[in-house]
Structures are given as structure tokens and as C-alpha cells.
Design an enzyme around this catalytic site. Structure first.
Site, PDB file in Angstrom:
ATOM      1  N   LYS A  13       0.820  -1.213   0.000  1.00 34.62           N
ATOM      2  CA  LYS A  13       0.000   0.000   0.000  1.00 34.62           C
ATOM      3  C   LYS A  13       0.861   1.272   0.000  1.00 34.62           C
ATOM      4  O   LYS A  13       0.584   2.205  -0.756  1.00 34.62           O
ATOM      5  CB  LYS A  13      -0.900  -0.055   1.231  1.00 34.62           C
ATOM      6  CG  LYS A  13      -1.756   1.143   1.479  1.00 34.62           C
ATOM      7  CD  LYS A  13      -2.732   0.848   2.603  1.00 34.62           C
ATOM      8  CE  LYS A  13      -2.066   0.323   3.858  1.00 34.62           C
ATOM      9  NZ  LYS A  13      -1.418   1.343   4.685  1.00 34.62           N
ATOM     10  N   ARG A  88      -9.048   3.345   9.874  1.00 35.33           N
ATOM     11  CA  ARG A  88      -8.721   1.952  10.136  1.00 35.33           C
ATOM     12  C   ARG A  88      -9.903   1.212  10.755  1.00 35.33           C
ATOM     13  O   ARG A  88      -9.829   0.014  10.970  1.00 35.33           O
ATOM     14  CB  ARG A  88      -7.564   1.903  11.130  1.00 35.33           C
ATOM     15  CG  ARG A  88      -6.188   1.924  10.445  1.00 35.33           C
ATOM     16  CD  ARG A  88      -5.482   0.718  10.776  1.00 35.33           C
ATOM     17  NE  ARG A  88      -4.097   0.449  10.833  1.00 35.33           N
ATOM     18  CZ  ARG A  88      -3.020   0.989  10.370  1.00 35.33           C
ATOM     19  NH1 ARG A  88      -3.073   2.092   9.716  1.00 35.33           N
ATOM     20  NH2 ARG A  88      -1.849   0.465  10.527  1.00 35.33           N
ATOM     21  N   ARG A 127      10.136  -7.305   5.081  1.00 33.67           N
ATOM     22  CA  ARG A 127      10.411  -5.953   4.590  1.00 33.67           C
ATOM     23  C   ARG A 127      11.425  -5.201   5.456  1.00 33.67           C
ATOM     24  O   ARG A 127      11.507  -5.408   6.664  1.00 33.67           O
ATOM     25  CB  ARG A 127       9.130  -5.155   4.391  1.00 33.67           C
ATOM     26  CG  ARG A 127       8.476  -4.627   5.615  1.00 33.67           C
ATOM     27  CD  ARG A 127       7.226  -3.865   5.240  1.00 33.67           C
ATOM     28  NE  ARG A 127       6.415  -3.595   6.409  1.00 33.67           N
ATOM     29  CZ  ARG A 127       5.197  -3.117   6.348  1.00 33.67           C
ATOM     30  NH1 ARG A 127       4.632  -2.867   5.203  1.00 33.67           N
ATOM     31  NH2 ARG A 127       4.540  -2.894   7.464  1.00 33.67           N
ATOM     32  N   ARG A 166      11.293  -2.721  11.140  1.00 30.35           N
ATOM     33  CA  ARG A 166      10.431  -2.146  12.185  1.00 30.35           C
ATOM     34  C   ARG A 166      10.213  -3.199  13.251  1.00 30.35           C
ATOM     35  O   ARG A 166       9.971  -4.358  12.943  1.00 30.35           O
ATOM     36  CB  ARG A 166       9.085  -1.760  11.571  1.00 30.35           C
ATOM     37  CG  ARG A 166       9.086  -0.377  10.994  1.00 30.35           C
ATOM     38  CD  ARG A 166       7.867  -0.166  10.142  1.00 30.35           C
ATOM     39  NE  ARG A 166       6.610  -0.481  10.813  1.00 30.35           N
ATOM     40  CZ  ARG A 166       5.417  -0.341  10.239  1.00 30.35           C
ATOM     41  NH1 ARG A 166       5.333   0.103   9.011  1.00 30.35           N
ATOM     42  NH2 ARG A 166       4.323  -0.640  10.891  1.00 30.35           N
ATOM     43  N   ARG A 178      -2.608  -6.817  13.985  1.00 31.05           N
ATOM     44  CA  ARG A 178      -2.858  -5.796  12.956  1.00 31.05           C
ATOM     45  C   ARG A 178      -3.761  -6.363  11.867  1.00 31.05           C
ATOM     46  O   ARG A 178      -4.656  -5.679  11.374  1.00 31.05           O
ATOM     47  CB  ARG A 178      -1.530  -5.305  12.368  1.00 31.05           C
ATOM     48  CG  ARG A 178      -0.927  -4.170  13.191  1.00 31.05           C
ATOM     49  CD  ARG A 178       0.576  -4.184  13.171  1.00 31.05           C
ATOM     50  NE  ARG A 178       1.135  -3.808  11.892  1.00 31.05           N
ATOM     51  CZ  ARG A 178       2.418  -4.013  11.561  1.00 31.05           C
ATOM     52  NH1 ARG A 178       3.233  -4.597  12.415  1.00 31.05           N
ATOM     53  NH2 ARG A 178       2.865  -3.629  10.400  1.00 31.05           N
TER      54      ARG A 178
HETATM   55  P1  AMP Z   1       1.277   1.490   9.841  1.00 23.68           P
HETATM   56  O1  AMP Z   1       2.589   2.147   9.536  1.00 23.68           O
HETATM   57  O2  AMP Z   1       0.160   2.014   8.995  1.00 23.68           O
HETATM   58  O3  AMP Z   1       1.380  -0.012   9.824  1.00 23.68           O
HETATM   59  O4  AMP Z   1       0.906   1.902  11.353  1.00 23.68           O
HETATM   60  C1  AMP Z   1       1.696   1.489  12.428  1.00 23.68           C
HETATM   61  C2  AMP Z   1       0.883   1.519  13.696  1.00 23.68           C
HETATM   62  O5  AMP Z   1       0.434   2.857  13.973  1.00 23.68           O
HETATM   63  C3  AMP Z   1      -0.393   0.673  13.688  1.00 23.68           C
HETATM   64  O6  AMP Z   1      -0.162  -0.703  13.963  1.00 23.68           O
HETATM   65  C4  AMP Z   1      -1.208   1.363  14.792  1.00 23.68           C
HETATM   66  O7  AMP Z   1      -0.728   0.993  16.066  1.00 23.68           O
HETATM   67  C5  AMP Z   1      -0.855   2.833  14.576  1.00 23.68           C
HETATM   68  N1  AMP Z   1      -1.819   3.461  13.638  1.00 23.68           N
HETATM   69  C6  AMP Z   1      -1.586   3.847  12.364  1.00 23.68           C
HETATM   70  N2  AMP Z   1      -2.704   4.355  11.807  1.00 23.68           N
HETATM   71  C7  AMP Z   1      -3.680   4.272  12.747  1.00 23.68           C
HETATM   72  C8  AMP Z   1      -5.061   4.597  12.791  1.00 23.68           C
HETATM   73  N3  AMP Z   1      -5.696   5.107  11.720  1.00 23.68           N
HETATM   74  N4  AMP Z   1      -5.740   4.380  13.943  1.00 23.68           N
HETATM   75  C9  AMP Z   1      -5.134   3.873  15.017  1.00 23.68           C
HETATM   76  N5  AMP Z   1      -3.837   3.503  15.052  1.00 23.68           N
HETATM   77  C10 AMP Z   1      -3.103   3.700  13.934  1.00 23.68           C
END
Ligand code: AMP
Length: 230
Positions: A13, A88, A127, A166, A178
Site C-alpha cells: 500500500k 482503520r 520488509r 520495524r 494488525r
Molecule cells: P502502519 O505504519 O500504517 O502499519 O501503522 C503502524 C501503527 O500505527 C499501527 O499498527 C497502529 O498501532 C498505529 N496506527 C496507524 N494508523 C492508525 C489509525 N488510523 N488508527 C489507530 N492507530 C493507527
């Protein structure tokens, strides 16, 4: 052009988002990146968010929703935006829809990348992030984007930059959580996607919905995306 992009963690994405961002010269807003920058900078927001992120839980809506709605008010969003990682869940979808309507801002397009959970999991674990540019894709399990090697060390295949994983990408339990959130059609991210599909059906196809098969390689998916975007 104002766009939402959906896809499970590991679906590419972020990479496809960068392609769209370039094509339309819109501002790419990634909720996860905003959180990670705040954690790195040691801000109050970062301190509050870290424990949830490390566990693979969502950061609570009362922190996340205002953070994103404020970000969309910044000047660089006037030329259009691509929102990635938000909404989300169904609550965030509703909050975004209502905030946009109130501000008279049109949502033009919703992109959904479809990918099986098992494939997505393997992609996440492989990744690696480039320190110089987080849009340089590297994955130790995908031949087309395998990191390069320099002095016996793995480096970014695009720029030779330093690579890291990460912490929440190496933890199977956190990945599982997730994905539980993403694939939840009742009140998780797929419920948010459904929210916008219904909205589109009820408003003569606005926003436009674009579904993409995420299984092929990065190049094939972005070609398909460009074709569908027109
Ligand atoms: P990502 O980089 O999109 O995988 O986000 C990493 C982490 O940030 C996620 O696993 C959540 O803990 C937090 N996070 C990112 N976007 C959101 C969102 N829209 N709502 C709540 N937590 C978020």
C-alpha cells in the site's frame, strides 16, 4: 484530487501510494509515519502512541482522529491529498466522512488493494526500511526487491542507504493483531472500506472505488493502478 488508499499491512500500500502521490502531485499522509516521527522526536503524542503500536493495537480514536483531521487542514493539503493508514475502523470512517462534508471537501477516489492474509504476513516479516527514504521498497523474501549487499551488510537496493526492520514487523503476534483489525468486516478496516463503498453506491459512484489485486509484483500492481486511475 483527494484519495484514500486501503490494503492490509504487507500489501504494498505504501509503495503504490507513493506512485499515486507522484502522478497527481498530492500530499501523501501516512498515519503510521506521523506516529513513528512523533515517537522518534519523543513528543507527548509519540509517548502515548508507542505502547499501542508496539503491541500491534490501534492507537485510540481520541488521539488518532483529531491528529489526522488537523493534518488535513494544513496548507499542503489544499492541492489534494492521499490518505494512507486512516481510517482503520468504522468509527474513523464516519468521523472522516462527516469532517469532510462539514468542511465542503470532496473525496474523489478510494483505492483498495486485495491480498490474502498469509501472503501479507510473509511480506511484512521480510520488509526492510531505508533510512534515507521510506518509499524505497526492500524485502528479503521478494526477489524483485531484495536488498543489495555492501561490505557484507544489507543495504537499500535503490540508494545504498542503511536498512532496518520495524520492531512491530518482526513480532508475529503483533502482525496477527494488525491483520485481525484489518480483515475485520464488522468494525475493523474492511468495515471502513465497506462504509465508503456504500457511500459510493448511494451517491452515483462518488467517490470512485478502485479495487486492485495485490498478488502480482510492485510494477504489475502499479501498472494496473495507473490503468484504472486513467
Ligand atoms: P502502519 O505504519 O500504517 O502499519 O501503522 C503502524 C501503527 O500505527 C499501527 O499498527 C497502529 O498501532 C498505529 N496506527 C496507524 N494508523 C492508525 C489509525 N488510523 N488508527 C489507530 N492507530 C493507527
Amino acid at each position: 484530487m483527494n484519495i484514500l488508499i486501503f490494503g492490509p499491512n504487507g500489501s504494498g500500500k505504501g509503495t503504490q501510494g507513493a506512485v499515486v502521490q507522484k502522478k497527481y502531485n498530492v500530499t501523501h499522509i501516512e498515519s503510521g509515519v506521523i506516529f513513528r516521527e512523533n515517537i522518534k522526536g519523543g513528543t507527548d503524542l509519540g509517548k502515548k502512541a508507542k505502547e499501542y503500536i508496539d503491541r500491534g493495537d490501534l492507537v485510540p480514536d481520541d488521539i488518532t482522529i483529531p491528529m489526522i483531521l488537523d493534518r488535513l487542514k494544513k496548507d499542503d493539503c489544499k492541492k489534494g491529498w492521499l490518505l494512507d493508514g486512516f481510517p482503520r475502523n468504522d468509527e474513523q470512517a464516519k468521523a472522516l466522512d462527516e469532517a469532510l462534508k462539514k468542511a465542503g471537501i470532496q473525496l474523489d477516489c478510494v483505492i483498495e488493494i486485495l491480498l490474502d492474509r498469509e501472503i501479507a504476513k510473509n511480506r511484512i516479516m521480510g520488509r526492510r526500511l531505508c533510512a534515507a527514504d521510506n518509499n524505497h521498497p526492500n524485502n528479503i523474501f521478494i526477489d524483485a526487491i531484495k536488498p543489495a549487499e555492501k561490505d557484507g551488510e544489507m543495504v537499500c537496493r535503490v540508494c545504498g542507504g542503511k536498512l532496518s526492520a520495524r520492531s512491530d514487523d518482526q513480532d508475529e503476534a503483533a502482525i496477527g493483531k494488525r491483520h485481525d483489525i484489518y480483515y475485520n468486516t464488522k468494525n475493523g478496516t474492511l468495515a471502513a472500506v465497506e462504509y465508503f463503498k456504500k457511500l459510493s453506491q448511494n451517491s452515483n459512484g462518488s467517490p470512485r472505488i478502485i479495487e486492485l489485486d495485490g498478488k502480482p509484483g510492485v510494477k504489475e500492481v502499479s501498472e494496473e493502478l495507473m490503468k484504472k486511475l486513467g
